[in-house]
Design a protein around this motif. Structure first.
Motif, PDB file in Angstrom:
ATOM      1  N   LYS A  49       0.834  -1.197   0.000  1.00  0.00           N
ATOM      2  CA  LYS A  49       0.000   0.000   0.000  1.00  0.00           C
ATOM      3  C   LYS A  49       0.871   1.250   0.000  1.00  0.00           C
ATOM      4  O   LYS A  49       0.566   2.225  -0.672  1.00  0.00           O
TER       5      LYS A  49
ATOM      6  N   ASP B 275      -4.538  -5.389   6.870  1.00  0.00           N
ATOM      7  CA  ASP B 275      -3.497  -4.393   6.637  1.00  0.00           C
ATOM      8  C   ASP B 275      -2.511  -4.402   7.803  1.00  0.00           C
ATOM      9  O   ASP B 275      -2.915  -4.494   8.972  1.00  0.00           O
TER      10      ASP B 275
ATOM     11  N   ARG C 149      -0.882  -5.167   2.569  1.00  0.00           N
ATOM     12  CA  ARG C 149      -2.170  -5.851   2.764  1.00  0.00           C
ATOM     13  C   ARG C 149      -1.958  -7.319   2.444  1.00  0.00           C
ATOM     14  O   ARG C 149      -1.438  -7.668   1.378  1.00  0.00           O
TER      15      ARG C 149
END
Length: 428
Positions: free
Chosen positions: A336, A375, A400
């Protein structure tokens, strides 16, 4: 009580008793102070030691009648006192004015009370004085005890190797050797012992002479199996701030260890330590090689090591991929932040070391062990050679974790099997 004192008869009796007591005191005092005549008696003392007084540095007393008989005449009280205090008197012969040769010398005395007559039997003694001389003799060392199996004693090194022997000429002519005994069973790591010397004649009998020095230092080298063993230099502490380690260059990579063969067979390497906090510039340092258990020696005892350092430089690497380690089977990771899974890495080290560093040498990774779906923010780890340091930018990444397609397929198959099992149960 008053009536008692008023009675004349009682008072007369008391007066008589007092008078009698006074008479007895006077009479006893007169008898105690009267002179007592004491007759003379004799006391004979046998085997009284005679001391010889002479220049012991120049002469040796070879022969002398050492004891005599003493007859004392005097009052008993004085004789008793002499008996109780035999250390208060002495007999001696004065040889200080005599030279070498045979002499008959009168026995003298001192310390007896003046009122006691002293008769010495015999009144003189026979003495022989001989002139002393000095000769030099080499020192011989004999061994006692045994060394452990596999060891052999080398030639002893004696300090000093020669000594001075002092004594009468007739005795020095009998000296065949001056020897001491070195105990091999008490041989320490230094190989040194202090040995007391004695002089012997040809028959091995000890001679009474003076030896200077009487104690010598003896070093016995021990010959034992040996092996060349590599030296490992262990680094402790950190270099002062602003310095980076370029390299460590020992003058020798191995040393010779002397020890029993069974000890050498188990010896893989020798370790010594280098304290980096003491290094403030490129220089040569000396490191000690400590003796291990059951070693007899190590050569050399010290090694020189050139420690090369340089001021710290920083080099920035971009687009360094982050490796994921420890991810459980059936899961996949997507980044991410940073989205491409790459980051910058600031590497610090010496200029020389940075020039040889390739980007492929950089190992940047995160640990996903034990993580499940969701996450996660994970710290970044870097694997580099020990003489370099690195700072990842950023120091953490966001990822993630999700189930992979194979995992989803596997889960669907499991659910389908469970449904079939339920249907079969209902049909039954």
């Amino acid at each position: 009580m008053d009536k008692f004192f008023e009675n004349n008869t009682a008072m007369k009796g008391i007066a008589f008793l007092i008078a009698l007591m006074l008479w007895m005191i006077v009479t006893l005092d007169q008898e105690g102070t009267a002179p007592i005549r004491q007759t003379e008696e004799q006391l004979t003392i046998d085997n009284v030691q005679v001391e010889a007084v002479y220049d012991e540095d120049q002469y040796a007393l070879m022969e002398m009648d050492e004891t005599v008989q003493v007859v004392l005449t005097g009052r008993r009280s004085l004789l008793n006192l002499i008996t109780l205090r035999q250390d208060a008197y002495r007999l001696y012969v004065d040889l200080t004015e005599l030279g070498a040769g045979e002499h008959r010398v009168p026995v003298q005395h001192e310390g007896f009370p003046e009122d006691v007559r002293v008769t010495i039997i015999p009144s003189s003694v026979y003495v022989v004085l001989e002139k002393k001389e000095s000769r030099t003799f080499p020192v011989r060392i004999d061994f006692s005890g045994q060394l452990p199996e596999g060891y052999e004693a080398g030639k002893p090194l004696v300090s000093p190797g020669e000594v001075e022997v002092i004594g009468p000429t007739s005795v020095l002519e009998q000296v065949a050797s001056v020897r001491g005994v070195f105990n091999l069973e008490r041989l320490g790591r230094s190989g040194k012992q202090e040995v007391t010397l004695k002089a012997y004649n040809h028959q091995g009998q000890e001679l009474e002479v003076e030896i200077k020095p009487e104690v010598v230092e003896v070093t016995v080298p021990v010959q034992s199996p040996s092996a060349m063993v590599p030296v490992n230099i262990e680094l402790i502490n950190e270099l002062p701030e602003g310095l980076s380690l370029v390299g460590i260059h020992p003058g020798t990579d191995e040393v010779e260890v002397f020890a029993p063969q069974n000890v050498l067979d188990q010896l893989g390497e020798i370790s010594t330590t280098l304290d980096l906090s003491t290094i403030d510039e490129s220089k040569t340092v000396t490191l000690d090689i400590a003796l291990g258990d059951h070693w007899t020696a190590v050569k050399p005892k010290q090694i020189e090591v050139f420690v090369e350092v340089e001021p710290v430089r920083e080099q920035l690497y971009s687009n360094v991929p982050v490796e994921v380690r420890g991810l459980a089977s059936g899961y996949e990771v997507s980044f991410k932040s940073p989205a491409d899974g790459k980051l910058q890495l600031a590497v610090k080290g010496s200029e020389q070391r940075l020039k040889t560093l390739k980007q492929s040498d950089l190992k940047v990774w995160i640990d996903a062990k034990g993580l499940r779906e969701g996450d996660h923010r994970l710290p970044v780890s870097v694997d580099l050679p020990g003489d370099l340091t690195a700072s990842p930018r950023p120091s953490e990444v966001e990822v993630r974790i999700s189930s992979s397609k194979e995992a989803e397929k596997t889960m669907a198959d499991v659910e389908e099997d469970e449904d079939e099992n339920e249907d079969n149960k209902e049909g039954e």
